[in-house]
Design a protein around this motif. Sequence first.
Motif, PDB file in Angstrom:
ATOM      1  N   ARG A 196       0.854  -1.190   0.000  1.00  0.00           N
ATOM      2  CA  ARG A 196       0.000   0.000   0.000  1.00  0.00           C
ATOM      3  C   ARG A 196       0.888   1.239   0.000  1.00  0.00           C
ATOM      4  NH1 ARG A 196      -4.838  -0.740  -1.681  1.00  0.00           N
ATOM      5  NH2 ARG A 196      -5.298   1.310  -0.757  1.00  0.00           N
ATOM      6  N   VAL A 197       0.526   2.225  -0.809  1.00  0.00           N
ATOM      7  CA  VAL A 197       1.344   3.441  -0.933  1.00  0.00           C
ATOM      8  C   VAL A 197       0.437   4.662  -1.033  1.00  0.00           C
ATOM      9  CG1 VAL A 197       3.296   2.271  -2.042  1.00  0.00           C
ATOM     10  CG2 VAL A 197       1.424   3.168  -3.441  1.00  0.00           C
ATOM     11  N   ARG A 198       1.023   5.826  -0.630  1.00  0.00           N
ATOM     12  CA  ARG A 198       0.307   7.097  -0.772  1.00  0.00           C
ATOM     13  C   ARG A 198       1.044   8.059  -1.685  1.00  0.00           C
ATOM     14  NH1 ARG A 198      -0.230   8.857   5.327  1.00  0.00           N
ATOM     15  NH2 ARG A 198       1.889   7.977   5.250  1.00  0.00           N
ATOM     16  N   HIS A 199       2.362   7.917  -1.781  1.00  0.00           N
ATOM     17  CA  HIS A 199       3.144   8.804  -2.645  1.00  0.00           C
ATOM     18  C   HIS A 199       4.431   8.075  -3.042  1.00  0.00           C
ATOM     19  CE1 HIS A 199       5.106   9.424   1.198  1.00  0.00           C
ATOM     20  NE2 HIS A 199       3.996   9.982   1.680  1.00  0.00           N
ATOM     21  N   GLU A 200       5.261   8.765  -3.865  1.00  0.00           N
ATOM     22  CA  GLU A 200       6.454   8.122  -4.426  1.00  0.00           C
ATOM     23  C   GLU A 200       7.440   7.642  -3.365  1.00  0.00           C
ATOM     24  OE1 GLU A 200       5.101  10.803  -5.678  1.00  0.00           O
ATOM     25  OE2 GLU A 200       4.813  10.515  -7.830  1.00  0.00           O
ATOM     26  N   ALA A 237       9.296   0.903   0.006  1.00  0.00           N
ATOM     27  CA  ALA A 237       8.814  -0.477  -0.110  1.00  0.00           C
ATOM     28  C   ALA A 237       9.711  -1.294  -1.044  1.00  0.00           C
ATOM     29  CB  ALA A 237       7.370  -0.484  -0.619  1.00  0.00           C
ATOM     30  N   VAL A 238      10.095  -0.713  -2.170  1.00  0.00           N
ATOM     31  CA  VAL A 238      10.940  -1.439  -3.116  1.00  0.00           C
ATOM     32  C   VAL A 238      12.305  -1.711  -2.513  1.00  0.00           C
ATOM     33  CG1 VAL A 238      12.109  -1.292  -5.357  1.00  0.00           C
ATOM     34  CG2 VAL A 238       9.726  -0.564  -5.140  1.00  0.00           C
ATOM     35  N   ARG A 239      12.874  -0.731  -1.837  1.00  0.00           N
ATOM     36  CA  ARG A 239      14.218  -0.907  -1.271  1.00  0.00           C
ATOM     37  C   ARG A 239      14.248  -1.962  -0.182  1.00  0.00           C
ATOM     38  NH1 ARG A 239      18.569   3.823   0.522  1.00  0.00           N
ATOM     39  NH2 ARG A 239      20.288   2.359   0.907  1.00  0.00           N
ATOM     40  N   SER A 240      13.104  -2.192   0.472  1.00  0.00           N
ATOM     41  CA  SER A 240      13.056  -3.182   1.555  1.00  0.00           C
ATOM     42  C   SER A 240      12.942  -4.617   1.035  1.00  0.00           C
ATOM     43  CB  SER A 240      11.862  -2.888   2.468  1.00  0.00           C
ATOM     44  OG  SER A 240      10.627  -3.123   1.797  1.00  0.00           O
ATOM     45  N   LEU A 241      12.696  -4.796  -0.260  1.00  0.00           N
ATOM     46  CA  LEU A 241      12.561  -6.138  -0.825  1.00  0.00           C
ATOM     47  C   LEU A 241      13.935  -6.821  -0.930  1.00  0.00           C
ATOM     48  CD1 LEU A 241      10.073  -5.362  -3.754  1.00  0.00           C
ATOM     49  CD2 LEU A 241       9.537  -6.576  -1.626  1.00  0.00           C
ATOM     50  N   PRO A 242      13.975  -8.147  -0.948  1.00  0.00           N
ATOM     51  CA  PRO A 242      15.256  -8.872  -1.112  1.00  0.00           C
ATOM     52  C   PRO A 242      15.722  -8.826  -2.571  1.00  0.00           C
ATOM     53  CG  PRO A 242      13.454 -10.437  -0.972  1.00  0.00           C
ATOM     54  CD  PRO A 242      12.851  -9.080  -0.725  1.00  0.00           C
ATOM     55  N   LEU A 243      16.062  -7.620  -3.023  1.00  0.00           N
ATOM     56  CA  LEU A 243      16.355  -7.407  -4.438  1.00  0.00           C
ATOM     57  C   LEU A 243      17.587  -8.161  -4.909  1.00  0.00           C
ATOM     58  CD1 LEU A 243      15.678  -3.557  -4.542  1.00  0.00           C
ATOM     59  CD2 LEU A 243      14.163  -5.383  -5.319  1.00  0.00           C
ATOM     60  N   ASN A 244      18.515  -8.436  -3.990  1.00  0.00           N
ATOM     61  CA  ASN A 244      19.756  -9.122  -4.392  1.00  0.00           C
ATOM     62  C   ASN A 244      19.503 -10.541  -4.886  1.00  0.00           C
ATOM     63  OD1 ASN A 244      19.277  -9.159  -1.331  1.00  0.00           O
ATOM     64  ND2 ASN A 244      20.591 -10.964  -1.621  1.00  0.00           N
ATOM     65  N   LEU A 245      18.309 -11.105  -4.590  1.00  0.00           N
ATOM     66  CA  LEU A 245      17.973 -12.428  -5.104  1.00  0.00           C
ATOM     67  C   LEU A 245      17.721 -12.395  -6.613  1.00  0.00           C
ATOM     68  CD1 LEU A 245      15.541 -13.752  -2.336  1.00  0.00           C
ATOM     69  CD2 LEU A 245      17.968 -14.261  -2.622  1.00  0.00           C
TER      70      LEU A 245
END
Length: 355
Positions: free
Chosen positions: A32-36, A42-50
């Motif tokens: 859920r988001v309200r602004h950029e 939210a994106v930075r908190s994902l396990p992106l290195n996978l």
Amino acid sequence: GVFFEGPFELAMRACLHLRTASKVLLLLGEFRVRHEQDVYDAVRSLPLNLWFGPDHTICVRSHAPDRAFRNSHFLSLRIKDAIVDHLRERYGRRPSVDTQSPDIEVIAHVDRGAATLYLGMQGAPLNQRGYRKMQTEAPLKESLAASLLAFSGWDRQRPMLDPVCGSGTIAIEAALLASNRAPGLLRSFGFERWPRFDEQLARCWAALREEAQQAVGELATPIRACDIDPQAIKAARVNAVQAGVGHCIDFRHSDFAQLDWGEEPLEVLGNPPYGERLGALKPRLAALHAKLGDKVRSIAGAGMTLISVPELLRQTHLKPDARLAVFNGPLRCEMARYAIRADAAVIRLATGEQS
């Protein structure tokens, strides 16, 4: 869109075998988001290195009908920043951006406060099978041709004819379908460049491709195609050979009205020319559609499915059994399916006369 769940192997199989789809998207996260800034966090908190590495190129595309996110380009930049910052913090290096042919395509959708992040597994759109070496003006997308085949209800047993074949897309897609040839066998996919695509997945992928290759069979029915343009027939033959079905299709340089269609029931599928602006071409194109209607009406039990604009489809003077609104590129078109009843065609009386 169609949603499904399963192991990564199922997603790879979908890329290899889907005929009418354009993309296969892997769900990476929902929030859920309200602004950029919410999206960035939210994106930075994902396990992106996978999924991402500093040596892989990325591209972010966003769609945001949500009123709070009026600028999709800025939203894409914030998502890109989140990915870059996450990887720089972990590896000390950042990935590069490539908007043309990225290793990893990120697709974001934000609507009514709900953000969804996907990874495009396919790389180039799935309609790019890898066999189109030559083309005519305004060729039909391979996935749309496959949709036309599905909409027609062709059973792969009746003889099939494309009377206005252009560069051969409909006939080639019909041959791929009838011979059970996976549409993705000639190409590579985006997921093959992902960091997660390790040796185990590579072996699984090789097995899936081998399984698909072993499933290829022979056609049970003839497929024919013709066009009045000799260059179109040349392109169609080249493309069919590249697709591995050159021996399956009988291409003829001919006006369909002069071609012998035979007397047995057949399936006619076509994408007759209709143009973005009818203008001065309208009488000629209307006459072409009328000739198609007259020709198929003379064959008892025949079926015909066309994609064209409604104004010209009416010129066939046939009543469609089913219609479906579609887009061919930017043009709003219609698929129309017709069935010719045995008692509606020309019949021979006992005296040998025609009625």
